[in-house]
Design a protein around this motif. Structure first.
Motif, PDB file in Angstrom:
ATOM      1  N   UNK A 185      -0.782   3.568   4.614  1.00  0.00           N
ATOM      2  CA  UNK A 185       0.056   3.588   5.974  1.00  0.00           C
ATOM      3  C   UNK A 185       0.014   2.001   5.879  1.00  0.00           C
ATOM      4  N   UNK A 186       1.150   1.340   6.216  1.00  0.00           N
ATOM      5  CA  UNK A 186       1.271  -0.266   6.637  1.00  0.00           C
ATOM      6  C   UNK A 186       2.034  -0.177   8.085  1.00  0.00           C
ATOM      7  N   UNK A 187       2.031  -1.303   8.582  1.00  0.00           N
ATOM      8  CA  UNK A 187       2.317  -1.554  10.201  1.00  0.00           C
ATOM      9  C   UNK A 187       3.599  -1.435  10.034  1.00  0.00           C
TER      10      UNK A 187
ATOM     11  N   UNK B 222      -8.393   0.850   6.436  1.00  0.00           N
ATOM     12  CA  UNK B 222      -6.926   1.140   6.799  1.00  0.00           C
ATOM     13  C   UNK B 222      -6.461   0.577   7.961  1.00  0.00           C
ATOM     14  N   UNK B 223      -4.916   0.738   8.226  1.00  0.00           N
ATOM     15  CA  UNK B 223      -4.367   0.110   9.169  1.00  0.00           C
ATOM     16  C   UNK B 223      -4.965   0.609  10.457  1.00  0.00           C
TER      17      UNK B 223
ATOM     18  N   UNK C 168       8.051  13.018  -3.873  1.00  0.00           N
ATOM     19  CA  UNK C 168       8.558  11.946  -3.035  1.00  0.00           C
ATOM     20  C   UNK C 168       7.688  10.796  -3.287  1.00  0.00           C
ATOM     21  N   UNK C 169       8.343   9.409  -2.726  1.00  0.00           N
ATOM     22  CA  UNK C 169       7.500   8.358  -2.480  1.00  0.00           C
ATOM     23  C   UNK C 169       7.005   8.285  -1.013  1.00  0.00           C
ATOM     24  N   UNK C 170       5.822   7.776  -0.912  1.00  0.00           N
ATOM     25  CA  UNK C 170       5.233   7.859   0.436  1.00  0.00           C
ATOM     26  C   UNK C 170       5.800   7.152   1.544  1.00  0.00           C
ATOM     27  N   UNK C 171       6.763   6.087   1.132  1.00  0.00           N
ATOM     28  CA  UNK C 171       7.720   5.514   2.047  1.00  0.00           C
ATOM     29  C   UNK C 171       8.712   6.364   2.711  1.00  0.00           C
ATOM     30  N   UNK C 172       8.904   7.443   2.008  1.00  0.00           N
ATOM     31  CA  UNK C 172       9.796   8.561   2.693  1.00  0.00           C
ATOM     32  C   UNK C 172       9.232   9.371   3.617  1.00  0.00           C
ATOM     33  N   UNK C 173       7.930   9.219   3.859  1.00  0.00           N
ATOM     34  CA  UNK C 173       7.292  10.185   5.113  1.00  0.00           C
ATOM     35  C   UNK C 173       8.022  10.313   6.221  1.00  0.00           C
TER      36      UNK C 173
ATOM     37  N   UNK D  40       0.823  -1.279   0.047  1.00  0.00           N
ATOM     38  CA  UNK D  40      -0.006   0.132   0.063  1.00  0.00           C
ATOM     39  C   UNK D  40       0.690   1.375  -0.019  1.00  0.00           C
ATOM     40  N   UNK D  41       2.158   1.299   0.608  1.00  0.00           N
ATOM     41  CA  UNK D  41       2.774   2.560   0.594  1.00  0.00           C
ATOM     42  C   UNK D  41       3.635   2.716  -0.580  1.00  0.00           C
TER      43      UNK D  41
END
Length: 368
Positions: free
Chosen positions: A204-206, A182-183, A42-47, A26-27
């Motif tokens: 968002x992922x765990x 959602x998570x 950006x990529x969301x994983x960079x949050x 998902x991210x």
């Protein structure tokens, strides 16, 4: 607020990102970041590295309901969208018509006393429009017929057995309910939930939550059960149930008193926390109904930033974005999103609006 930007139809996200290729989670969506009028990609994983220790993410824990159910009104097939349960036991509902492609279109000519037969032996009868603004949503009474499976008008049970998530025409196919959770979603004791997913939290992922926590970012859960959106007319939101618990109110106030930033995850989180704020910006533990519509004129009293999906240029949600970040920032961000081929809607990419950064070099690639 209406944007001058036109969003090409091909930029609609038709399936969830994890179904677009092997190994995607998902991210794996993209993240547009606006700090004032500065835009970065950006990529969301960079949050986690875009936020800082002491920041607070306000998240909506409302679960998504399988709120669309097939029924019959007379000899006509209809689709009932269950929006909101009222204090008197009635439900706010929307009637739509199947269009032959697995989606629905708005149903015209709906009137009081219209009856709908539902699966499981339930009957729906419309009583009055929810609002004088229009006749899209109606208060309806649900009753059990002698054939009812459990002998009572169990709407939540009927949704669980026969319902499916609400789906709009820009998506490719029906998806299972878990795709729309959602998570952060937590079941409600009374079975209540959102007619439509609080979608800003979907990426968002765990794993990502754990990384954020490890970097000192905190979370404040709130709850707002979202009703059925107006897919055609882009009306302002109707009154919705919300709750801000005492622990979250204290945490938000502590962050505001320090150096952290309060960042709402989704427009629903903004509506909830701003509904619980006094005029001086102090958040109190509150629950009930909110009819608050956040506009630039009203402004925001609590949130410093907003993580949200990309909305259609006519959507009423854009007024909230303008209240948080200003018109120029929203205009510039959306223009950059179209140029950058970002994807729209609940399965699409996301937009982080933050206050201007005193150190622009930290923003990453410039989107001008």
């Amino acid at each position: 607020m209406t944007l001058r930007t036109r969003v090409p139809e091909e930029l609609s996200a038709r399936v969830p990102v994890e179904q677009r290729g092997p190994g995607l989670d998902r991210d794996a969506v993209r993240l547009l970041v606006s700090r004032g009028e500065e835009v970065a990609h950006h990529a969301f994983r960079e949050l986690p590295r875009l936020l800082r220790a002491g920041d607070l993410l306000v998240v909506n824990t409302s679960p998504t309901l399988p709120a669309a159910v097939d029924g019959r009104s007379g000899h006509a097939r209809v689709v009932v969208h269950f929006s909101t349960r009222g204090d008197d036991g009635r439900w706010a509902v929307e009637l739509r018509e199947p269009d032959g492609r697995g989606t629905t279109r708005a149903r015209t000519g709906t009137r009081a006393e219209t009856g709908v037969r539902l699966p499981g032996g339930l009957r729906l009868r419309l009583e009055e429009p929810l609002s004088p603004r229009g006749e899209r949503l109606w208060w309806a009474r649900v009753s059990a017929t002698p054939e009812a499976e459990h002998g009572e008008a169990d709407v939540v049970g009927t949704l669980r057995r026969y319902g499916r998530p609400i789906r709009y025409a820009y998506t490719e196919r029906d998806q299972p309910l878990e795709v729309y959770q959602t998570v952060f979603a937590l079941p409600s004791a009374d079975g209540a939930g959102s007619a439509e997913m609080p979608s800003a939290a979907r990426p968002f992922t765990a794993r990502l939550v754990a990384e954020l926590v490890s970097r000192g970012v905190r979370f404040a859960p709130v709850r707002l059960h979202t009703g059925v959106a107006s897919a055609e007319a882009h009306e302002p939101p109707y009154p919705e149930r919300f709750a801000v618990p005492q622990a979250s109110a204290r945490l938000i106030n502590a962050v505001r008193a320090g150096d952290g930033r309060v960042v709402a995850v989704g427009t629903t989180a903004v509506r909830a926390v701003e509904s619980a704020a006094d005029r001086d910006g102090v958040v109190r533990a509150r629950r009930g109904w909110t009819d608050l519509v956040v506009t630039p004129e009203r402004g925001v009293r609590v949130v410093d930033g907003l993580l949200t999906g990309l909305h259609e240029p006519e959507a009423s949600h854009l007024l909230m974005l303008e209240a948080v970040a200003g018109r120029a920032a929203v205009d510039r961000g959306y223009a950059a999103a179209v140029r950058g081929r970002y994807l729209w809607h609940e399965f699409g990419d996301v937009h982080l609006l933050l206050p201007p950064d005193p150190h622009p070099a930290r923003c990453g690639s410039n989107g001008r």
